[in-house]
Enzyme design. Structure first.
Site, PDB file in Angstrom:
ATOM      1  CG  ASP A  51      -2.004   0.959   1.290  1.00  0.00           C
ATOM      2  OD1 ASP A  51      -2.232   1.469   0.112  1.00  0.00           O
ATOM      3  OD2 ASP A  51      -2.616   1.294   2.114  1.00  0.00           O
ATOM      4  CG  ASN A  99      -7.520  -2.267  -5.890  1.00  0.00           C
ATOM      5  OD1 ASN A  99      -6.551  -2.955  -5.917  1.00  0.00           O
ATOM      6  ND2 ASN A  99      -7.718  -1.247  -5.222  1.00  0.00           N
TER       7      ASN A  99
HETATM    8  C1  FPP Z   1      -1.563   0.281  -3.603  1.00  0.00           C
HETATM    9  O1  FPP Z   1      -0.935   1.721  -3.690  1.00  0.00           O
HETATM   10  C2  FPP Z   1      -1.006  -0.355  -4.386  1.00  0.00           C
HETATM   11  C3  FPP Z   1      -1.904  -0.943  -5.460  1.00  0.00           C
HETATM   12  C4  FPP Z   1      -3.427  -0.653  -5.556  1.00  0.00           C
HETATM   13  C5  FPP Z   1      -1.353  -1.906  -6.187  1.00  0.00           C
HETATM   14  C6  FPP Z   1      -0.186  -2.538  -6.102  1.00  0.00           C
HETATM   15  C7  FPP Z   1       0.568  -2.640  -7.479  1.00  0.00           C
HETATM   16  C8  FPP Z   1       2.111  -2.419  -7.721  1.00  0.00           C
HETATM   17  C9  FPP Z   1       2.867  -2.486  -6.450  1.00  0.00           C
HETATM   18  C10 FPP Z   1       2.409  -2.398  -8.866  1.00  0.00           C
HETATM   19  C11 FPP Z   1       2.166  -3.625  -9.593  1.00  0.00           C
HETATM   20  C12 FPP Z   1       2.149  -4.843  -9.040  1.00  0.00           C
HETATM   21  C13 FPP Z   1       3.073  -6.067  -9.149  1.00  0.00           C
HETATM   22  C14 FPP Z   1       2.968  -7.154  -8.423  1.00  0.00           C
HETATM   23  C15 FPP Z   1       4.284  -5.753 -10.025  1.00  0.00           C
HETATM   24  P1  FPP Z   1      -2.066   2.758  -3.677  1.00  0.00           P
HETATM   25  O2  FPP Z   1      -2.403   3.058  -4.857  1.00  0.00           O
HETATM   26  O3  FPP Z   1      -3.367   2.432  -2.887  1.00  0.00           O
HETATM   27  O4  FPP Z   1      -1.530   3.883  -2.718  1.00  0.00           O
HETATM   28  P2  FPP Z   1      -2.518   4.950  -1.894  1.00  0.00           P
HETATM   29  O5  FPP Z   1      -3.208   4.350  -0.947  1.00  0.00           O
HETATM   30  O6  FPP Z   1      -1.363   5.855  -1.457  1.00  0.00           O
HETATM   31  O7  FPP Z   1      -3.394   5.794  -2.971  1.00  0.00           O
END
Ligand code: FPP
Length: 233
Positions: free
Chosen positions: A12, A60
């Site tokens: 996250d 998501n």
């Molecule tokens: C959370 O950050 C992350 C995600 C929703 C997706 C996770 C994806 C990645 C790390 C990249 C691709 C995945 C892999 C396995 C290579 P957020 O967008 O919720 O952050 P925020 O809460 O600060 O907005």
């Protein structure tokens, strides 16, 4: 240290990490991918048999269409780039979630990677993709009913065989980055006795050294699984 056979992570904070640097959310996800790559390598080096990463939840889908599209493209590119390493390091890719709902190009790449890496025995990398813990439980019920299993034959072991994680150990430790302290529909059945570790560090900054801090913390946990922890007489 208690045995660590399955580590699960909620990656996250990509968006907040980017915002704090005046970057776009896409830049945050890109940096998150770099972090994911390094953590997979570190877990493999440490000999952790199962690693589960929460890549995309069913919830998501409510993000802007452009961000959703970007995430799936990023995932496809990630697998394309990583395939030689996964093969070389004998890492098997497995998906937890409903792959049918994933855009075609990414789905094809995921399936290709799963086929190619199917014989990997050193580590299983689970990607929770289009995943929802509640849906996984409902799906298990549907499958049991479809097989007309007698109610008295349903027990926890049989139920677990109908989850995406069939045949795998439950997560010993679940890490969530970026300050939020909740499971967000992650591995609800499997997390019954998981140890939880929360850190304020945003996912793109979760380097190997941060993983080691989490593991040091885990090393001091006393896992009792509902027992008293004292020797029985
Ligand atoms: C959370 O950050 C992350 C995600 C929703 C997706 C996770 C994806 C990645 C790390 C990249 C691709 C995945 C892999 C396995 C290579 P957020 O967008 O919720 O952050 P925020 O809460 O600060 O907005």
């Amino acid at each position: 240290m208690p045995p660590l056979t399955h580590l699960a992570i909620i990656m996250d904070g990509n968006g907040r990490w980017a915002k704090a640097r005046g970057l776009s959310r896409s830049d945050g996800h890109k940096a998150g991918t770099t972090a994911a790559r390094a953590i997979v390598q570190e877990c493999r080096k440490l000999g952790i048999p199962y690693l589960t990463l929460y890549a995309f939840s069913k919830e998501n889908w409510s993000r802007p269409k452009q961000e959703v599209g970007f995430l799936f493209t990023l995932l496809k590119d990630f697998l394309e780039t990583e395939l030689p390493t996964l093969l070389q390091q004998e890492i098997r890719l497995h998906v937890l979630g409903d792959l049918n709902g994933v855009p075609l190009a990414t789905r094809t790449m995921v399936q290709h990677t799963m086929n190619k890496t199917a014989l990997g025995t050193a580590m299983t990398l689970n990607l929770a993709l289009n995943y929802s813990g509640r849906h996984e439980i409902v799906r298990a019920c549907q499958r049991l009913l479809a097989q007309k299993v007698a109610p008295t034959d349903v027990n926890e072991e049989l139920f677990a065989q109908h989850l995406y994680t069939a045949g795998m150990p439950d997560p010993d430790l679940i890490i969530r980055t970026s300050g939020e302290q909740r499971l967000s529909n992650y591995l609800l059945f499997q997390s019954a006795y998981s140890e939880l570790y929360f850190t304020d560090v945003a996912w793109p900054d979760f380097h190997a050294s941060e993983l080691h801090l989490a593991l040091q913390d885990f090393a001091h946990r006393q896992r009792r699984f509902g027992a008293t922890g004292e020797e029985s007489a």
